[in-house]
Design a protein around this motif. Sequence first.
Motif, PDB file in Angstrom:
ATOM      1  N   TRP A 194       3.725   3.034   5.246  1.00  0.00           N
ATOM      2  CA  TRP A 194       4.011   1.661   4.944  1.00  0.00           C
ATOM      3  C   TRP A 194       5.335   1.459   4.284  1.00  0.00           C
ATOM      4  CZ3 TRP A 194       0.427  -2.838   4.312  1.00  0.00           C
ATOM      5  CH2 TRP A 194      -0.860  -2.666   4.655  1.00  0.00           C
ATOM      6  N   PHE A 195       5.564   2.198   3.096  1.00  0.00           N
ATOM      7  CA  PHE A 195       6.959   1.861   2.615  1.00  0.00           C
ATOM      8  C   PHE A 195       7.528   3.508   2.324  1.00  0.00           C
ATOM      9  CE2 PHE A 195       4.162  -1.348   0.838  1.00  0.00           C
ATOM     10  CZ  PHE A 195       4.615  -2.418   1.479  1.00  0.00           C
ATOM     11  N   PRO A 196       8.471   3.731   3.158  1.00  0.00           N
ATOM     12  CA  PRO A 196       9.111   5.012   2.796  1.00  0.00           C
ATOM     13  C   PRO A 196       9.761   5.469   1.629  1.00  0.00           C
ATOM     14  CG  PRO A 196      10.278   3.769   4.654  1.00  0.00           C
ATOM     15  CD  PRO A 196       9.070   3.158   4.396  1.00  0.00           C
ATOM     16  N   SER A 197      10.250   4.356   0.987  1.00  0.00           N
ATOM     17  CA  SER A 197      10.960   4.559  -0.353  1.00  0.00           C
ATOM     18  C   SER A 197      10.108   4.878  -1.506  1.00  0.00           C
ATOM     19  CB  SER A 197      11.854   3.241  -0.581  1.00  0.00           C
ATOM     20  OG  SER A 197      12.916   3.132   0.446  1.00  0.00           O
ATOM     21  N   LEU A 198       9.022   4.720  -1.171  1.00  0.00           N
ATOM     22  CA  LEU A 198       7.944   4.933  -2.282  1.00  0.00           C
ATOM     23  C   LEU A 198       7.079   6.111  -2.015  1.00  0.00           C
ATOM     24  CD1 LEU A 198       6.491   1.298  -2.791  1.00  0.00           C
ATOM     25  CD2 LEU A 198       8.430   2.185  -3.921  1.00  0.00           C
ATOM     26  N   SER A 199       6.659   6.865  -3.276  1.00  0.00           N
ATOM     27  CA  SER A 199       5.996   8.059  -3.106  1.00  0.00           C
ATOM     28  C   SER A 199       4.511   7.557  -2.330  1.00  0.00           C
ATOM     29  CB  SER A 199       5.581   8.461  -4.289  1.00  0.00           C
ATOM     30  OG  SER A 199       4.364   9.231  -4.524  1.00  0.00           O
ATOM     31  N   PRO A 200       4.227   8.781  -1.424  1.00  0.00           N
ATOM     32  CA  PRO A 200       3.072   8.402  -0.857  1.00  0.00           C
ATOM     33  C   PRO A 200       1.608   8.279  -1.854  1.00  0.00           C
ATOM     34  CG  PRO A 200       4.134  10.390   0.002  1.00  0.00           C
ATOM     35  CD  PRO A 200       4.831   9.750  -1.197  1.00  0.00           C
ATOM     36  N   ALA A 201       1.976   8.569  -2.794  1.00  0.00           N
ATOM     37  CA  ALA A 201       0.755   8.432  -3.825  1.00  0.00           C
ATOM     38  C   ALA A 201       0.625   7.148  -4.328  1.00  0.00           C
ATOM     39  CB  ALA A 201       0.915   9.442  -5.016  1.00  0.00           C
ATOM     40  N   VAL A 202       1.471   6.343  -4.092  1.00  0.00           N
ATOM     41  CA  VAL A 202       1.462   4.937  -4.475  1.00  0.00           C
ATOM     42  C   VAL A 202       0.279   4.178  -3.710  1.00  0.00           C
ATOM     43  CG1 VAL A 202       2.728   2.490  -4.446  1.00  0.00           C
ATOM     44  CG2 VAL A 202       3.654   4.696  -5.131  1.00  0.00           C
ATOM     45  N   GLN A 203      -0.494   3.270  -4.346  1.00  0.00           N
ATOM     46  CA  GLN A 203      -1.604   2.770  -3.543  1.00  0.00           C
ATOM     47  C   GLN A 203      -1.130   1.154  -3.417  1.00  0.00           C
ATOM     48  OE1 GLN A 203      -4.501   3.581  -6.647  1.00  0.00           O
ATOM     49  NE2 GLN A 203      -6.087   4.246  -4.852  1.00  0.00           N
ATOM     50  N   VAL A 204      -1.466   0.805  -2.029  1.00  0.00           N
ATOM     51  CA  VAL A 204      -1.307  -0.510  -1.494  1.00  0.00           C
ATOM     52  C   VAL A 204      -2.764  -1.334  -1.322  1.00  0.00           C
ATOM     53  CG1 VAL A 204      -0.251  -1.922   0.452  1.00  0.00           C
ATOM     54  CG2 VAL A 204       0.651   0.384  -0.246  1.00  0.00           C
ATOM     55  N   TYR A 205      -2.757  -2.308  -2.194  1.00  0.00           N
ATOM     56  CA  TYR A 205      -3.785  -3.235  -2.245  1.00  0.00           C
ATOM     57  C   TYR A 205      -3.730  -4.540  -1.571  1.00  0.00           C
ATOM     58  CZ  TYR A 205      -7.984  -6.111  -3.984  1.00  0.00           C
ATOM     59  OH  TYR A 205      -8.809  -6.791  -3.932  1.00  0.00           O
ATOM     60  N   LEU A 206      -4.450  -5.034  -0.408  1.00  0.00           N
ATOM     61  CA  LEU A 206      -4.369  -6.043   0.097  1.00  0.00           C
ATOM     62  C   LEU A 206      -5.203  -6.997  -0.249  1.00  0.00           C
ATOM     63  CD1 LEU A 206      -2.454  -4.288   1.914  1.00  0.00           C
ATOM     64  CD2 LEU A 206      -3.468  -5.524   3.885  1.00  0.00           C
ATOM     65  N   ALA A 207      -4.889  -8.308  -0.888  1.00  0.00           N
ATOM     66  CA  ALA A 207      -5.724  -9.303  -1.313  1.00  0.00           C
ATOM     67  C   ALA A 207      -6.767  -9.584  -0.559  1.00  0.00           C
ATOM     68  CB  ALA A 207      -4.849 -10.542  -1.884  1.00  0.00           C
ATOM     69  N   PRO A 208      -7.880  -9.967  -1.273  1.00  0.00           N
ATOM     70  CA  PRO A 208      -9.182 -10.500  -0.343  1.00  0.00           C
ATOM     71  C   PRO A 208      -8.686 -12.051   0.390  1.00  0.00           C
ATOM     72  CG  PRO A 208      -9.382 -10.868  -2.566  1.00  0.00           C
ATOM     73  CD  PRO A 208      -8.189 -10.189  -2.597  1.00  0.00           C
ATOM     74  N   CYS A 209      -9.167 -12.254   1.568  1.00  0.00           N
ATOM     75  CA  CYS A 209      -9.105 -13.423   2.182  1.00  0.00           C
ATOM     76  C   CYS A 209     -10.518 -14.103   2.133  1.00  0.00           C
ATOM     77  CB  CYS A 209      -8.512 -13.057   3.802  1.00  0.00           C
ATOM     78  SG  CYS A 209      -6.921 -12.312   3.915  1.00  0.00           S
ATOM     79  N   ILE A 210     -10.551 -15.209   2.396  1.00  0.00           N
ATOM     80  CA  ILE A 210     -11.952 -15.943   2.622  1.00  0.00           C
ATOM     81  C   ILE A 210     -12.493 -16.121   3.998  1.00  0.00           C
ATOM     82  CG2 ILE A 210     -13.086 -18.311   1.931  1.00  0.00           C
ATOM     83  CD1 ILE A 210     -10.837 -18.688  -0.010  1.00  0.00           C
ATOM     84  N   SER A 211     -11.443 -16.427   5.075  1.00  0.00           N
ATOM     85  CA  SER A 211     -11.824 -16.325   6.422  1.00  0.00           C
ATOM     86  C   SER A 211     -10.660 -16.437   7.100  1.00  0.00           C
ATOM     87  CB  SER A 211     -12.411 -17.780   6.551  1.00  0.00           C
ATOM     88  OG  SER A 211     -11.402 -18.731   6.425  1.00  0.00           O
ATOM     89  N   ALA A 212     -10.751 -16.417   8.469  1.00  0.00           N
ATOM     90  CA  ALA A 212      -9.439 -16.479   9.445  1.00  0.00           C
ATOM     91  C   ALA A 212      -8.504 -17.119   8.856  1.00  0.00           C
ATOM     92  CB  ALA A 212      -9.928 -16.626  10.815  1.00  0.00           C
ATOM     93  N   TYR A 213      -8.561 -18.411   8.486  1.00  0.00           N
ATOM     94  CA  TYR A 213      -7.698 -18.980   8.080  1.00  0.00           C
ATOM     95  C   TYR A 213      -7.463 -19.538   6.777  1.00  0.00           C
ATOM     96  CZ  TYR A 213      -6.386 -19.548  13.000  1.00  0.00           C
ATOM     97  OH  TYR A 213      -6.153 -19.406  14.142  1.00  0.00           O
TER      98      TYR A 213
END
Length: 509
Positions: free
Chosen positions: A245-264
Amino acid sequence: MAAVVIRYAGIRRILPLDAPTLLSALLEQAEVPLAKPCGGAHTCGKCKVRAYGALSPLSQEERRLLTIGEQLENWRLACAAEAVGDCTIEVGEAVSAQIQTAGQVNSWEGSSLFGAEGYALAADIGTTTVAVYLVSLSEPFSGACPSTSELNAQAPYGADVISRIASVSQKGVVPLREAILRQLDRLFISLLETAGVPKQAVRGVVLTGNTTMLHLAAGLDPSGIAAAPYIPQSLFGVLYSARGWFPSLSPAVQVYLAPCISAYLGGDLTCALLSSPLRQWELLIDVGTNGEMALMTPDGLFCCSTAAGPAFEGAGLRCGRTAGPGAIDRVAIREGIPDCRVIGGGPALGICGTGAIHAVAALLEAGLLDETGLLDERYGEEFPLQNGVVLTQQDIRQLQLAKAAIAAGADTLLHHAGVSCDRLAGVSLAGGFGSYIDPAAAMRIGLLPRISAPVVSMGNAAGMGACLCAQSEPALHEAERIAQDARTIELASDPFFNERYIEQMLFTP
């Protein structure tokens, strides 16, 4: 082998050319930003560059979208013209924009999912703009934190989610994913350096955005979002490793994607609702390319999304541009003569979405535009504003379509909740565009419901919500609960919406 010289922002780059290649593809290869609201469909004429040398003949699209003067001055459309040999491409300075990063926020107790020490990064990936934030994990989030922003680097692939999805079908998801991740990685490092925080102190990243933007960031094909039955590959609320994802950050860093409600109804709406919880009978509207809204009722949260298109962002308008220096953002008309305010002063270079709303409201008040959206016949097909900037009859039609979609969506939420407009306790406007809307002008054109209750700007509520998710695990779980419990009204198949959409096309007094 032939060579292409690219001049941009005082920088000169040379690329080899071994076959005829679109100018837009060469600029993409050189990582030069270029506006392409239509995604290269040859309809908007916004990707103008100056080009000299061995080029393909003027195409039919270029003859239609470029004036004779522009053709004589070597202007070409990057999406249509090809380099066929040695040539030079000149690209103007990148358009800057007023991008709202701040917003109102409620504090949450509890430590972060990422730990109690160090920092987290958060980003609101809007279709048009990107805002990033640096959040301390050792203290409650108050809404004040280092931030920075830019126009979304995926803009060359289209101005809205549908054109971005169409671009994925042609080129695959990798180019769009790489564009946004490169941009975020660069903005993260710039923000850390400005704040004097070592990148080793970063423990986690939270990304929010509409469902399509999060698919593109995750490298998932969003094509299921664009066609019935509108099923996304994921509604997220999940953790990834920063590796890949982000080469400048440590691979140990976690990336959380916020929850969506539906397609739109994406993570941006979920985060906006987290940071600015609604009172009963209060309506929240994120007025943007993908207009999302929510109404709090005794029976819970009613939500819907309506495709307003890019008109409110300035794209698609003849002289449209983002809200930045040179853009008209306020218009008054006195005795038939326009009085325009230009961001940053100086001569007008174009008109942004808020300016277009003001212009339409002013034309209506001056009696120069009827309720059907027809300009007074003395002006023909365009109304002159300032310095050659005009509002055309086609621009007005685009604004009618956009405002009708937002207004009919709000009407439909109220209809399903069984309440009239005068019962609303207030309207909260989320998102960068909503921060600059003049409520009186928006009500005059029918974009917002005509109410006496307060209309309040929440700023970048989605970005604030992403920061809360980063700083407090209980807040993150509340975002997941909001996404799970929200009731979605599907407007595409709703007969009431379809009826109100037609009615809302009118500019009624």
